[in-house]
Design a protein around this motif. Structure first.
Motif, short mmCIF file in Angstrom:
data_model
loop_
_atom_site.label_atom_id
_atom_site.label_comp_id
_atom_site.label_asym_id
_atom_site.label_seq_id
_atom_site.Cartn_x
_atom_site.Cartn_y
_atom_site.Cartn_z
N GLU A 29 0.84 -1.21 0.00
CA GLU A 29 0.00 0.00 0.00
C GLU A 29 0.87 1.25 0.00
N GLY A 30 2.18 1.08 -0.05
CA GLY A 30 3.08 2.24 -0.16
C GLY A 30 3.49 2.85 1.16
N ALA A 31 3.47 2.07 2.24
CA ALA A 31 3.81 2.64 3.55
C ALA A 31 5.22 3.24 3.54
N ASP A 32 5.32 4.49 4.01
CA ASP A 32 6.62 5.14 4.14
C ASP A 32 7.23 4.84 5.51
N VAL A 33 6.35 4.66 6.49
CA VAL A 33 6.79 4.38 7.86
C VAL A 33 5.90 3.27 8.42
N ALA A 35 10.90 1.73 3.52
CA ALA A 35 10.17 2.24 4.68
C ALA A 35 11.07 2.21 5.92
N GLU A 36 10.76 3.07 6.89
CA GLU A 36 11.48 3.01 8.16
C GLU A 36 10.55 2.39 9.19
N VAL A 37 11.16 1.74 10.18
CA VAL A 37 10.35 0.97 11.12
C VAL A 37 10.55 1.47 12.55
N ILE A 38 9.43 1.74 13.20
CA ILE A 38 9.44 2.10 14.62
C ILE A 38 8.90 0.90 15.39
#
Ligand code: GAL
Length: 367
Positions: free
Chosen positions: A101-105, A128-131
């Motif tokens: 779905e295009g998640a950036d984060v 994407a970056e992951v928290i």
């Protein structure tokens, strides 16, 4: 992006989506399979993935507070939301869906912290970056949580005190797949093992569920007389509820229950505390966690510097090599309900003091 272009992008998104799309923006249940894609042209996509729904905090607080904070900070950010229902395979698929779905984060509260490396890798490979949200993931870019070892210590200290320093307990820990559970357990053991309290039986509940907690304690009642159980360490409120059900079901009168611990400040637990059925819970003010996560996620989505000191007042620190934000937990007993959850607006007195609890509220001076 300037303010005007943000507004234009937001208006553009509104025209594209129509009213239904606007509702979906920020409150999107991606699991329902709705049209949740990165359809807003320039819009930034932030995915929130929570682990389960038996613990009330996730649907009642983490999700809505995070969505609200993101929409307050970023008018062209879209939040996709997923709950894994304690199913690791389902969570892996949800991460894949978020990536497509295009998640950036990706803000990920993993069902299995140690097994989350593959999900993080796929997300990072997609750019994407992951928290790691609330539960530690060694491979994540950022991490935030309460001080979990302190949580376990506080629970055990309160239990030892409520038991007058001696006696025997049952010990119910959280799910072994949840890294927090190991930290709560270690913190609790650091206190119990140095005390005169004897642990009769110890149980690692595979999914944190109240049902498992209830069956475990019911099984122990076949071995031990209730009078031999002078206290119960339950790592969270859901399990504490199961413990109370098992003990009362096994013939222990409500006013003869031993001290029982908890965590999460669930409303049912606060009611039990006021009614004298549970000794304490740990209050973790979720707003600070959800808002800090939103602040970091929005900074990452916008390509801005991630704050070393957040608007929520937290300094970035290092936890096991991951840039982290760690929050303080609070012990909650009948004495400080008004000064904590009510003063913070987490619950109102009306939420807590329903029906049979009205009298207990009055006795505790809560109105
Ligand atoms: C932990 C979380 C706790 C609680 C627990 C299940 O990971 O930190 O707040 O939700 O899961 O009750």
């Amino acid at each position: 992006m300037s303010r005007t272009s943000i507004r234009i992008a937001a208006i553009g998104a509104a025209l594209l989506f129509g009213a239904g799309g606007l509702t979906a923006c920020g409150a999107n249940d991606a699991e329902s399979g709705g049209d949740s894609g990165d359809g807003g042209g320039d819009s930034k996509v932030i995915a929130l993935l929570l682990p389960e729904s038996k613990t009330t905090r996730y649907e009642a607080f983490d999700r809505p507070l995070f969505e609200e904070a993101v929409s307050g900070l970023c008018s062209d950010c879209e939040v996709l939301y997923y709950n894994a229902d304690q199913d690791e395979a389902k969570q892996t698929q949800q991460v894949d869906t978020a990536i497509s779905e295009g998640a950036d984060v990706i803000v990920l509260d993993p069902v299995n912290g140690a097994g989350a490396g593959g999900m993080v890798q796929s997300a990072q490979d997609s750019g994407a970056e992951v928290i790691a949200y609330d539960r530690f993931i060694a491979e994540a870019d950022y991490y935030m949580s309460f001080d979990n070892e302190t949580v376990g210590q506080m629970q055990a200290e309160a239990l030892v005190e409520a038991m007058g320093g001696e006696g025997s307990i049952l010990m119910l820990n959280g799910a072994p797949s949840d890294p927090n559970a190991a930290q709560f357990k270690a913190g609790a053991h650091s206190v119990l093992d140095d005390s005169n309290i004897k642990i009769l039986e110890e149980y690692d509940n595979p999914d944190w569920s109240p049902e498992n907690a209830q069956s475990f304690v019911s099984d122990q009642l076949a071995k031990y007389d209730p009078s031999e159980i002078n206290g119960v360490y339950a790592a969270n409120d859901g399990q504490a509820g199961g413990v109370v059900a098992a003990l009362t079901g096994g013939g222990v009168a409500q006013d003869a229950l031993p001290p029982i611990t908890g965590q999460d400040a669930e409303i049912a637990a606060i009611q039990r505390i006021l009614a004298g059925e549970q000794a304490m819970t740990i209050y973790k003010p979720i707003p600070i966690e959800a808002e800090t996560a939103a602040e970091v996620a929005v900074a990452l989505a916008n390509g801005d510097d991630v704050p070393t000191s957040t608007d929520t007042g937290i300094d970035q620190s290092d936890y096991e090599g991951v840039a982290s934000y760690i929050f303080d937990p609070t012990v909650l007993t009948a004495d400080n309900v008004a000064d904590t959850v009510i003063a913070d607006g987490f619950y109102s007195a009306e939420d807590i003091c329903t029906g049979e609890y009205a009298k207990a509220c009055e006795a505790a001076g809560i109105s």
